[in-house]
Write a protein that holds these residues in place. Sequence first.
Motif, PDB file in Angstrom:
ATOM      1  N   THR A 192      -8.215  14.851   1.454  1.00  0.00           N
ATOM      2  CA  THR A 192      -9.179  14.109   2.270  1.00  0.00           C
ATOM      3  C   THR A 192      -8.509  13.325   3.397  1.00  0.00           C
ATOM      4  OG1 THR A 192      -9.126  12.213   0.772  1.00  0.00           O
ATOM      5  CG2 THR A 192     -10.842  13.881   0.381  1.00  0.00           C
TER       6      THR A 192
ATOM      7  N   SER B  77     -12.526  14.453  10.092  1.00  0.00           N
ATOM      8  CA  SER B  77     -13.973  14.470  10.337  1.00  0.00           C
ATOM      9  C   SER B  77     -14.700  14.562   9.003  1.00  0.00           C
ATOM     10  CB  SER B  77     -14.360  15.668  11.207  1.00  0.00           C
ATOM     11  OG  SER B  77     -13.776  15.549  12.481  1.00  0.00           O
ATOM     12  N   ARG B  78     -15.918  14.076   8.988  1.00  0.00           N
ATOM     13  CA  ARG B  78     -16.710  14.048   7.755  1.00  0.00           C
ATOM     14  C   ARG B  78     -16.833  15.454   7.156  1.00  0.00           C
ATOM     15  NH1 ARG B  78     -22.583  11.244   6.936  1.00  0.00           N
ATOM     16  NH2 ARG B  78     -22.687  11.653   4.709  1.00  0.00           N
ATOM     17  N   GLY B  79     -16.525  15.564   5.886  1.00  0.00           N
ATOM     18  CA  GLY B  79     -16.633  16.832   5.172  1.00  0.00           C
ATOM     19  C   GLY B  79     -15.394  17.704   5.260  1.00  0.00           C
ATOM     20  N   ASP B  80     -14.443  17.369   6.131  1.00  0.00           N
ATOM     21  CA  ASP B  80     -13.233  18.175   6.263  1.00  0.00           C
ATOM     22  C   ASP B  80     -12.265  17.905   5.115  1.00  0.00           C
ATOM     23  OD1 ASP B  80     -13.985  19.451   8.562  1.00  0.00           O
ATOM     24  OD2 ASP B  80     -12.657  18.316   9.893  1.00  0.00           O
TER      25      ASP B  80
ATOM     26  N   ASN C 273     -14.279  22.572   6.629  1.00  0.00           N
ATOM     27  CA  ASN C 273     -15.390  22.031   5.841  1.00  0.00           C
ATOM     28  C   ASN C 273     -16.120  23.171   5.126  1.00  0.00           C
ATOM     29  OD1 ASN C 273     -16.943  23.325   7.732  1.00  0.00           O
ATOM     30  ND2 ASN C 273     -17.926  21.487   8.520  1.00  0.00           N
TER      31      ASN C 273
END
Length: 161
Positions: free
Chosen positions: A54, A74-77, A99
């Motif tokens: 994360t 970045s979100r979800g990566d 992602n």
Amino acid sequence: MVLLWAASALAQEAAAPKPAEPRLFAFPVAVAQGHRLLAFEFPVAGAKYHITRTGLGTRSRGEAPPQAFNLHLSRGDLIRSLYYAEYQGDALLLIEVSNGAYGAGFLVRIGGALPDIQWKQALPGFNVGRGLIEGDFAYVTAMRFVAKLNLRSGSYAWQHE
């Protein structure tokens, strides 16, 4: 006179520092639980780095408490692959993230008294290749992308997409 000039030229050539040999980014140790990749570990400049998928990391030196840092994914990566190298005592990380629907990459320099991000440069592609360092530059690749990046500034010297 010619002999003195030739001897002087040879002495200067022998005394001149030789450029560092080109070197590849290295593979870290993968920390896994069964078939599930959890993190990456590697040494740089006497410190041990531990980075989760994360993007949360720690740098440990001797008996001192670990110092935390964040790669700000970045979100979800999640990190799919990571290569590392040392540059002027700092850690260079060549990373591919995904992602599940898309992938991208970046090169980041982490250093200083605290493990601060000195610079971070995006790679506009997935399938990030193992980079090569030559002097103050890194050659990096991804799908349909190749570039030469200045390691002091984090800016591209040139790039082709």
